[in-house]
Design an enzyme around this catalytic site. Sequence first.
Site, short mmCIF file in Angstrom:
data_model
loop_
_atom_site.label_atom_id
_atom_site.label_comp_id
_atom_site.label_asym_id
_atom_site.label_seq_id
_atom_site.Cartn_x
_atom_site.Cartn_y
_atom_site.Cartn_z
N MET A 101 1.01 -0.87 0.48
CA MET A 101 -0.16 0.25 -0.11
C MET A 101 1.07 1.57 0.02
SD MET A 101 -3.27 -0.63 2.62
CE MET A 101 -3.22 -0.56 3.82
N GLY A 102 2.05 1.18 -0.27
CA GLY A 102 3.04 2.07 -0.33
C GLY A 102 3.69 2.62 0.96
N HIS B 279 9.06 1.40 3.55
CA HIS B 279 10.40 1.93 4.90
C HIS B 279 10.91 0.16 4.53
CE1 HIS B 279 7.57 -1.30 6.20
NE2 HIS B 279 6.89 -0.88 7.16
N HIS C 157 9.21 -2.64 3.05
CA HIS C 157 9.52 -3.06 2.69
C HIS C 157 10.24 -3.56 1.38
CE1 HIS C 157 5.30 -0.69 3.84
NE2 HIS C 157 4.93 -1.20 3.24
N VAL D 38 11.10 -6.28 9.99
CA VAL D 38 12.36 -5.59 10.27
C VAL D 38 11.99 -4.41 10.88
CG1 VAL D 38 13.90 -3.36 9.28
CG2 VAL D 38 12.56 -5.58 7.70
N LEU E 154 8.65 -1.60 11.97
CA LEU E 154 8.80 -0.47 11.09
C LEU E 154 7.27 -1.49 10.01
CD1 LEU E 154 12.12 -0.81 9.32
CD2 LEU E 154 11.19 1.35 11.01
O1 PAF Z 1 -0.05 -5.52 4.02
C1 PAF Z 1 -0.64 -4.44 3.20
O2 PAF Z 1 0.29 -3.27 2.37
C2 PAF Z 1 -1.96 -4.68 2.29
O3 PAF Z 1 -2.57 -5.76 3.15
C3 PAF Z 1 -1.95 -5.82 1.61
C4 PAF Z 1 -1.11 -6.84 1.08
C5 PAF Z 1 -1.00 -4.73 0.04
C6 PAF Z 1 -3.46 -5.71 0.34
O4 PAF Z 1 -3.58 -4.47 0.66
#
Ligand code: PAF
Length: 267
Positions: free
Chosen positions: A29-30, A33, A36, A175, A183
């Site tokens: 979802m952007g 950090h 990701h 992390v 995070l």
């Molecule tokens: O973990 C997330 O960021 C969200 O729940 C996901 C898996 C991208 C689904 O929208």
Amino acid sequence: MRVVRTVADLRRTLEPDEPGRVVGLVPTMGAYHEGHLSLFRAARAECGLVVASLFVNPAQFGPGDDPEAYPRNEAADLERTAAAGVDVLFAPSVDELYPPGFQTWVEVEELSRPLEGEHRPGHFRGVATICLKLFNLVHPQLAYFGLKDAQQAAVVLQLVRDLNLELRVRLLPTVRDADGLALSSRNVFLSQQERTLALALPRALAAGAAADREGSDPVAAARAALNGLAPDYLATLDVDGRRVLAGAVRIGKTRLIDNVLLEGDLA
Ligand code: PAF
């Protein structure tokens, strides 16, 4: 890195499917950090084509939990995905994935009910639905998730198994900042004082894990170490054969979740 905004463009970009090419998907979802980035790096290391999605999924936000308030920084996210070696970033609009008339939902029934499900009704229906849509659009052989969202991981693994999806889920470790706080994109909402209070959660979970190693009740030990914070829940949870101790607390307006692995590994 190619940024695509529509389903049609995504399909064009992913065609033709090269034989033998391993496609990895990192759904996000952007507001990136290091957590990701660890998923992007893992995907880059084992996939020929790395696709990330950047979509703040309104369907997984319940009443009083505003998707518009979710942290967003697309310009920085584009730079970070490109630097991490992502090949294709799928960043659609809400209407692109939920056009008018949309009415099909995926429900992973039992696993979605307790813990997060109790405090965020409908959350996992939204997660399962968007994940299945992304899996159908990208056809990845591998999909990458963080264990930080342990119940989400359990729900996605169940979805993959129940619907016979031909992909494997890779789970990566949480992390943490140097002080132990997991995070999370939501950490930006914490004031300095709230951040200090929030440290009680990872410390309590660590106390729970230590108690578990000694044969004591991890939940009771974690609860006792919470420093007066009232958790939304503290509980053990099965994530596809792994046992985790998971907890959620509210600090001011921010809700934080975290967990520690008690048994099993991620490989
Ligand atoms: O973990 C997330 O960021 C969200 O729940 C996901 C898996 C991208 C689904 O929208």
